[in-house]
Design a protein around this motif. Structure first.
Motif, PDB file in Angstrom:
ATOM      1  N   MET A 118      -1.719   4.127  -1.499  1.00  0.00           N
ATOM      2  CA  MET A 118      -3.149   3.960  -1.216  1.00  0.00           C
ATOM      3  C   MET A 118      -3.393   4.394   0.234  1.00  0.00           C
ATOM      4  N   PHE A 174       0.823  -1.208   0.000  1.00  0.00           N
ATOM      5  CA  PHE A 174       0.000   0.000   0.000  1.00  0.00           C
ATOM      6  C   PHE A 174       0.859   1.260   0.000  1.00  0.00           C
ATOM      7  N   ALA A 191      -6.238   2.724   2.431  1.00  0.00           N
ATOM      8  CA  ALA A 191      -5.860   1.337   2.690  1.00  0.00           C
ATOM      9  C   ALA A 191      -4.733   1.266   3.714  1.00  0.00           C
ATOM     10  N   LYS A 192      -3.808   2.227   3.668  1.00  0.00           N
ATOM     11  CA  LYS A 192      -2.707   2.250   4.644  1.00  0.00           C
ATOM     12  C   LYS A 192      -3.241   2.439   6.053  1.00  0.00           C
ATOM     13  N   THR A 205      -6.224   1.654   7.129  1.00  0.00           N
ATOM     14  CA  THR A 205      -6.977   0.451   7.494  1.00  0.00           C
ATOM     15  C   THR A 205      -6.054  -0.663   7.966  1.00  0.00           C
TER      16      THR A 205
END
Length: 382
Positions: free
Chosen positions: A224, A219, A227-228, A230
């Motif tokens: 991203m 990620f 996403a990182k 998360t």
């Protein structure tokens, strides 16, 4: 620890070898502040010396499990020191060749102890401490091979255009093998008589940590952001669960106190990591606090969590130690949690941090092993 092969009773008892490896750790710590003396990016040298040179050597020596390091181990130590210097001076072509050589060298040691194809990582009957150990040395060789490609991609190939795929970003990957060997040390102190639920949780922790870090790195490369955050939160929650698990099922030994302290360092590493990712979205706040937060994150991870495991591994055959564990832990937190991050922006605090770091290592290694009392001494105490 490989369960069927206890650590060699002569492991790291050579005082000169200990002093040399600790010296590398001190030099690495010093270079973390060297940019205040000379305006150059010493971060790469700082990370390489601790993770690759000192940490990598300890992992290989531990994997061989011999009284003294082999020629291969010493060759790795010498070549990794040269590699750190080549990378620091941006001499990428020779650094790429040396990185490839180091990766092959690590594999020659790994395949003597573990299967060439790491199928044991998928075997539920293999103790998790052994899996972390194998994953540690496997990630070390993979990191070196990938570093070879990153160096060539940045200078000659230009196959992948991602701006995050640089050595300045990728060198952080060398911290993962050291973190994994600390996990191996910690899980070797878990009681093994607590039934199938404990076994299942340990297997789940292993895969959550390993896959989580790999996905997180991807990620970062693909930038991203959501996403990182998360995956960072997922890893943080996993660390909290591991902390509670070890607190409940860890053997009641002196080493547990240092490892619990290391886990608290890791918890705060997760917190600072999440805040750093979020802070990057706000340029004004990032400009003011970004460097301090990143410094806190790095020091808590390397010289807090990872160092806790490495020190226990180096002194494995000396425990129990005749020292005040809580006082040493408090001093460790003072140096790494307060002085070191502040020292990144204040030269006087940086000097104090380096001096106190040396003092911390001295206090941890100066104390001798507790000697068992003979019958007369026991009677006298009664």
């Amino acid at each position: 620890m490989r369960s069927e092969s206890p650590i060699n009773p002569q492991f790291f008892l050579d005082a000169r070898l200990r002093a040399f490896i600790l010296g590398i750790m001190v030099v690495a710590f010093f270079f973390g502040f060297a940019d205040q003396i000379y305006n150059r990016n010493f971060e790469r040298l700082h990370i390489f010396l601790f993770n690759l040179c000192a940490g990598g050597f300890i992992i290989l020596y531990h994997t061989e499990n011999t009284a003294r390091p082999s020629f291969r181990c010493y060759l790795f130590l010498a070549a990794s020191l040269l590699y750190a210097l080549l990378a620091f001076f941006n001499l990428y072509p020779p650094a790429a060749l040396l990185s490839l050589f180091l990766g092959v060298l690590v594999e020659t040691i790994r395949t003597r102890v573990f299967p060439i194809i790491p199928h044991d990582l998928f075997d539920p009957s293999v103790p998790v401490s052994d899996k972390y150990h194998h994953a540690s040395i496997l990630c070390l060789s993979l990191a070196l091979f990938i570093a070879t490609f990153v160096l060539l991609n940045s200078t000659a190939l230009h196959w992948l255009p991602y701006k995050s795929l640089t050595l300045n970003v990728f060198f952080l990957g060398f911290s993962f093998p050291v973190s994994l060997i600390t996990m191996s040390v910690m899980f070797s102190f878990i009681r093994r008589d607590d039934g199938p639920l404990s076994h299942l949780l340990q297997q789940a922790f292993f895969w959550l940590i390993n896959l989580g870090v790999i996905v997180f790195f991807l990620f970062i490369i693909f930038e991203m952001q959501l996403a990182k955050v998360t995956i960072a939160v997922t890893l943080f929650l996993t660390v909290l669960l591991i902390f509670a698990f070890f607190l409940r099922l860890g053997m009641n030994m002196q080493q547990k106190q240092f490892l619990l302290s290391g886990m608290v360092f890791l918890v705060f590493t997760g917190i600072t990591g999440i805040f750093y990712i979020i802070l990057a979205r706000y340029p004004a706040a990032y400009e003011q606090w970004g460097r301090l937060l990143l410094s806190c994150h790095a020091y808590l991870s390397l010289y807090g969590w990872s160092l806790s495991g490495l020190l226990i591994l180096i002194r494995w055959n000396d425990f129990p130690l005749r020292l005040n564990s809580l006082l040493i832990i408090f001093f460790h937190w003072l140096v790494i949690g307060i002085l070191a991050p502040i020292g990144k922006t204040d030269p006087f605090t940086a000097v104090a941090a380096v001096i106190c770091y040396c003092l911390f290592l001295h206090l941890f290694f100066a104390e001798t092993k507790v000697r068992p009392m003979n019958g007369a001494q026991q009677h006298e105490r009664r």
